[in-house]
Design a protein around this motif. Structure first.
Motif, PDB file in Angstrom:
ATOM      1  N   VAL A  71       0.847  -1.202   0.000  1.00  9.75           N
ATOM      2  CA  VAL A  71       0.000   0.000   0.000  1.00  9.75           C
ATOM      3  C   VAL A  71       0.878   1.246   0.000  1.00  9.75           C
ATOM      4  CG1 VAL A  71      -1.646   1.321   1.398  1.00  9.75           C
ATOM      5  CG2 VAL A  71      -1.915  -1.131   1.149  1.00  9.75           C
ATOM      6  N   LYS A  72       0.548   2.194  -0.893  1.00  9.75           N
ATOM      7  CA  LYS A  72       1.296   3.449  -0.910  1.00  9.75           C
ATOM      8  C   LYS A  72       0.618   4.442   0.046  1.00  9.75           C
ATOM      9  CE  LYS A  72       2.750   2.806  -5.675  1.00  9.75           C
ATOM     10  NZ  LYS A  72       1.653   1.925  -6.140  1.00  9.75           N
ATOM     11  N   VAL A  73       1.462   5.252   0.681  1.00 13.94           N
ATOM     12  CA  VAL A  73       0.935   6.140   1.732  1.00 13.94           C
ATOM     13  C   VAL A  73       0.921   7.599   1.261  1.00 13.94           C
ATOM     14  CG1 VAL A  73       1.205   6.902   4.119  1.00 13.94           C
ATOM     15  CG2 VAL A  73       1.839   4.558   3.480  1.00 13.94           C
ATOM     16  N   LEU A  74      -0.247   8.211   1.375  1.00 14.27           N
ATOM     17  CA  LEU A  74      -0.383   9.645   1.120  1.00 14.27           C
ATOM     18  C   LEU A  74      -0.727  10.313   2.445  1.00 14.27           C
ATOM     19  CD1 LEU A  74      -2.795   9.564  -1.991  1.00 14.27           C
ATOM     20  CD2 LEU A  74      -0.294   9.513  -2.005  1.00 14.27           C
ATOM     21  N   VAL A  75      -0.419  11.602   2.549  1.00 11.48           N
ATOM     22  CA  VAL A  75      -0.888  12.346   3.721  1.00 11.48           C
ATOM     23  C   VAL A  75      -1.539  13.631   3.226  1.00 11.48           C
ATOM     24  CG1 VAL A  75       0.736  11.415   5.409  1.00 11.48           C
ATOM     25  CG2 VAL A  75       1.367  13.451   4.087  1.00 11.48           C
ATOM     26  N   GLY A  76      -2.410  14.161   4.069  1.00 14.99           N
ATOM     27  CA  GLY A  76      -3.096  15.393   3.691  1.00 14.99           C
ATOM     28  C   GLY A  76      -3.601  16.116   4.914  1.00 14.99           C
ATOM     29  N   ALA A  77      -4.148  17.288   4.675  1.00 13.26           N
ATOM     30  CA  ALA A  77      -4.723  18.234   5.636  1.00 13.26           C
ATOM     31  C   ALA A  77      -3.809  19.452   5.764  1.00 13.26           C
ATOM     32  CB  ALA A  77      -4.987  17.615   7.002  1.00 13.26           C
ATOM     33  N   GLY A  78      -4.312  20.547   5.273  1.00 15.43           N
ATOM     34  CA  GLY A  78      -3.628  21.830   5.415  1.00 15.43           C
ATOM     35  C   GLY A  78      -2.405  22.032   4.530  1.00 15.43           C
ATOM     36  N   ILE A  79      -2.132  21.078   3.648  1.00 18.41           N
ATOM     37  CA  ILE A  79      -0.919  21.218   2.818  1.00 18.41           C
ATOM     38  C   ILE A  79      -1.092  22.407   1.864  1.00 18.41           C
ATOM     39  CG2 ILE A  79       0.449  20.077   0.997  1.00 18.41           C
ATOM     40  CD1 ILE A  79       0.337  17.622   2.707  1.00 18.41           C
ATOM     41  N   SER A  80      -0.168  23.340   1.960  1.00 18.16           N
ATOM     42  CA  SER A  80      -0.378  24.623   1.283  1.00 18.16           C
ATOM     43  C   SER A  80       0.754  25.074   0.383  1.00 18.16           C
ATOM     44  CB  SER A  80      -0.578  25.734   2.326  1.00 18.16           C
ATOM     45  OG  SER A  80      -1.581  25.373   3.223  1.00 18.16           O
ATOM     46  N   ASN A  81       1.966  24.584   0.618  1.00 20.61           N
ATOM     47  CA  ASN A  81       3.083  25.124  -0.159  1.00 20.61           C
ATOM     48  C   ASN A  81       4.161  24.062  -0.418  1.00 20.61           C
ATOM     49  OD1 ASN A  81       4.733  24.975   2.208  1.00 20.61           O
ATOM     50  ND2 ASN A  81       3.796  26.876   2.915  1.00 20.61           N
ATOM     51  N   ARG A  82       5.193  24.513  -1.109  1.00 20.62           N
ATOM     52  CA  ARG A  82       6.298  23.651  -1.522  1.00 20.62           C
ATOM     53  C   ARG A  82       6.913  22.905  -0.330  1.00 20.62           C
ATOM     54  NH1 ARG A  82       8.888  27.707  -3.007  1.00 20.62           N
ATOM     55  NH2 ARG A  82       8.275  27.833  -5.169  1.00 20.62           N
ATOM     56  N   GLU A  83       7.169  23.653   0.735  1.00 18.98           N
ATOM     57  CA  GLU A  83       7.808  23.080   1.927  1.00 18.98           C
ATOM     58  C   GLU A  83       6.964  21.969   2.551  1.00 18.98           C
ATOM     59  OE1 GLU A  83      10.840  23.245   3.611  1.00 18.98           O
ATOM     60  OE2 GLU A  83      11.151  23.968   1.565  1.00 18.98           O
ATOM     61  N   ASP A  84       5.650  22.186   2.606  1.00 21.12           N
ATOM     62  CA  ASP A  84       4.748  21.183   3.189  1.00 21.12           C
ATOM     63  C   ASP A  84       4.854  19.869   2.411  1.00 21.12           C
ATOM     64  OD1 ASP A  84       3.835  23.151   4.928  1.00 21.12           O
ATOM     65  OD2 ASP A  84       2.091  23.636   3.689  1.00 21.12           O
ATOM     66  N   VAL A  85       4.921  19.990   1.081  1.00 22.01           N
ATOM     67  CA  VAL A  85       5.026  18.782   0.241  1.00 22.01           C
ATOM     68  C   VAL A  85       6.374  18.114   0.490  1.00 22.01           C
ATOM     69  CG1 VAL A  85       5.121  17.896  -2.123  1.00 22.01           C
ATOM     70  CG2 VAL A  85       3.508  19.731  -1.543  1.00 22.01           C
ATOM     71  N   LYS A  86       7.400  18.936   0.473  1.00 19.78           N
ATOM     72  CA  LYS A  86       8.760  18.429   0.664  1.00 19.78           C
ATOM     73  C   LYS A  86       8.881  17.635   1.961  1.00 19.78           C
ATOM     74  CE  LYS A  86      12.961  20.353  -0.911  1.00 19.78           C
ATOM     75  NZ  LYS A  86      13.375  21.420  -1.705  1.00 19.78           N
ATOM     76  N   LYS A  87       8.357  18.227   3.046  1.00 23.38           N
ATOM     77  CA  LYS A  87       8.444  17.554   4.350  1.00 23.38           C
ATOM     78  C   LYS A  87       7.676  16.245   4.343  1.00 23.38           C
ATOM     79  CE  LYS A  87       9.306  21.495   7.285  1.00 23.38           C
ATOM     80  NZ  LYS A  87       8.570  22.668   7.724  1.00 23.38           N
ATOM     81  N   ALA A  88       6.484  16.244   3.758  1.00 25.88           N
ATOM     82  CA  ALA A  88       5.683  15.008   3.719  1.00 25.88           C
ATOM     83  C   ALA A  88       6.488  13.892   3.051  1.00 25.88           C
ATOM     84  CB  ALA A  88       4.382  15.250   2.956  1.00 25.88           C
ATOM     85  N   LEU A  89       7.180  14.225   1.967  1.00 25.30           N
ATOM     86  CA  LEU A  89       7.961  13.206   1.250  1.00 25.30           C
ATOM     87  C   LEU A  89       9.192  12.803   2.061  1.00 25.30           C
ATOM     88  CD1 LEU A  89       7.774  14.583  -2.410  1.00 25.30           C
ATOM     89  CD2 LEU A  89       6.211  13.020  -1.276  1.00 25.30           C
ATOM     90  N   GLU A  90       9.817  13.803   2.702  1.00 24.20           N
ATOM     91  CA  GLU A  90      10.989  13.504   3.545  1.00 24.20           C
ATOM     92  C   GLU A  90      10.636  12.510   4.653  1.00 24.20           C
ATOM     93  OE1 GLU A  90      13.222  17.713   3.129  1.00 24.20           O
ATOM     94  OE2 GLU A  90      12.689  17.103   5.180  1.00 24.20           O
ATOM     95  N   TYR A  91       9.428  12.663   5.210  1.00 21.83           N
ATOM     96  CA  TYR A  91       9.012  11.772   6.307  1.00 21.83           C
ATOM     97  C   TYR A  91       8.472  10.436   5.782  1.00 21.83           C
ATOM     98  CZ  TYR A  91       9.458  15.977   9.151  1.00 21.83           C
ATOM     99  OH  TYR A  91       9.930  17.103   9.771  1.00 21.83           O
ATOM    100  N   GLY A  92       8.552  10.222   4.486  1.00 26.47           N
ATOM    101  CA  GLY A  92       8.245   8.894   3.945  1.00 26.47           C
ATOM    102  C   GLY A  92       6.955   8.750   3.174  1.00 26.47           C
ATOM    103  N   ALA A  93       6.143   9.813   3.104  1.00 27.32           N
ATOM    104  CA  ALA A  93       4.905   9.702   2.318  1.00 27.32           C
ATOM    105  C   ALA A  93       5.260   9.639   0.834  1.00 27.32           C
ATOM    106  CB  ALA A  93       3.993  10.898   2.594  1.00 27.32           C
ATOM    107  N   GLU A  94       4.367   9.010   0.062  1.00 26.09           N
ATOM    108  CA  GLU A  94       4.626   8.879  -1.374  1.00 26.09           C
ATOM    109  C   GLU A  94       3.810   9.874  -2.197  1.00 26.09           C
ATOM    110  OE1 GLU A  94       4.119   4.865  -0.115  1.00 26.09           O
ATOM    111  OE2 GLU A  94       5.373   4.188  -1.771  1.00 26.09           O
TER     112      GLU A  94
END
Ligand code: G3P
Length: 221
Positions: A171-194
């Motif tokens: 299963v691939k993992v996505l995260v969401g809620a309040g994601i608003s900018n480049r940094e938010d996306v970057k961090k989500a991927l850094e912490y392992g989300a796909e």
């Protein structure tokens, strides 16, 4: 993967949705990233007809077979309209576990890609057992706030990835809620989300192209 849920926002029905698709197509072409748009059901046909790289998903399906079900969303109908996948169990359209399982099974039979949403990592791990393609963890208290899960609650991203992969590594993992900018996306991927699932940052943006481009830049390493 960048999933843009248009929810029931007025700005992105009809013409607005088509403009958003056009912007997303441009970004998908320029950055080579996977973009999904989940519009209102009534716009699936139009957007799917005009989509090239971008994939069109339904926001929900009902776990029903064709027949006498007035007002329900028939999975076969969203597929026929051109959707290639669907969200299931969004926190704004929650379902019983038995219905989540049925919906996943019907979607699989029809070849629709499934993104099952979960409020936290525990529910995320539970629904991962049902073998969807993706699980998207979204803490409801951050939805629509502009405060990103990956910035404000990184532990949710980290724990979700860990717990979901333990249960079902496919299963691939996505995260969401309040994601608003480049940094938010970057961090989500850094912490392992796909990938990320988001709505208001794009639907409320003054310029769809600029906002989607900024978010896409978060995927560039
Ligand atoms: O499905 C996406 C979602 O619930 C997050 O919404 O507006 O916080 O990006 P938003």
């Amino acid at each position: 993967m960048l999933v843009i849920n248009l929810k029931s926002y007025i700005e992105t029905i009809g013409k607005g949705g088509s403009e958003l698709l056009e912007a997303a197509e441009k970004v998908a072409e320029e950055y080579g990233i996977n973009i999904v748009i989940a519009p209102q059901f009534t716009d699936i046909y139009l957007l799917a007809k005009n989509a090239k790289k971008v994939k069109i998903f339904a926001q929900h399906i009902d776990p029903i077979e064709p027949g006498a079900y007035t007002g329900y969303i028939l999975p076969e109908a969203v597929k026929e309209a051109g959707a290639v996948g669907t969200l299931i169990n969004h926190s704004e359209k929650p379902m019983k576990i038995i219905d989540i399982e049925k919906a996943i099974n019907i979607a699989r039979r029809l070849g629709l890609i499934t993104i099952v949403c979960a409020n936290d990592e525990i529910v995320g791990a539970a629904v991962a057992k049902l073998n969807p393609d993706y699980v998207a963890v979204e803490p409801p208290e951050l939805i629509g706030t502009g405060i990103s899960v990956s910035t404000a609650k990184p532990e949710i991203v980290i724990n979700s990835v860990k717990m979901i992969k333990e249960v079902n590594p496919n299963v691939k993992v996505l995260v969401g809620a309040g994601i608003s900018n480049r940094e938010d996306v970057k961090k989500a991927l850094e912490y392992g989300a796909e990938g990320v699932l988001l709505a208001s940052a794009v639907t409320k943006a003054k310029n769809f192209y600029e906002k989607i481009k900024e978010l896409a830049e978060g995927f560039i390493r």
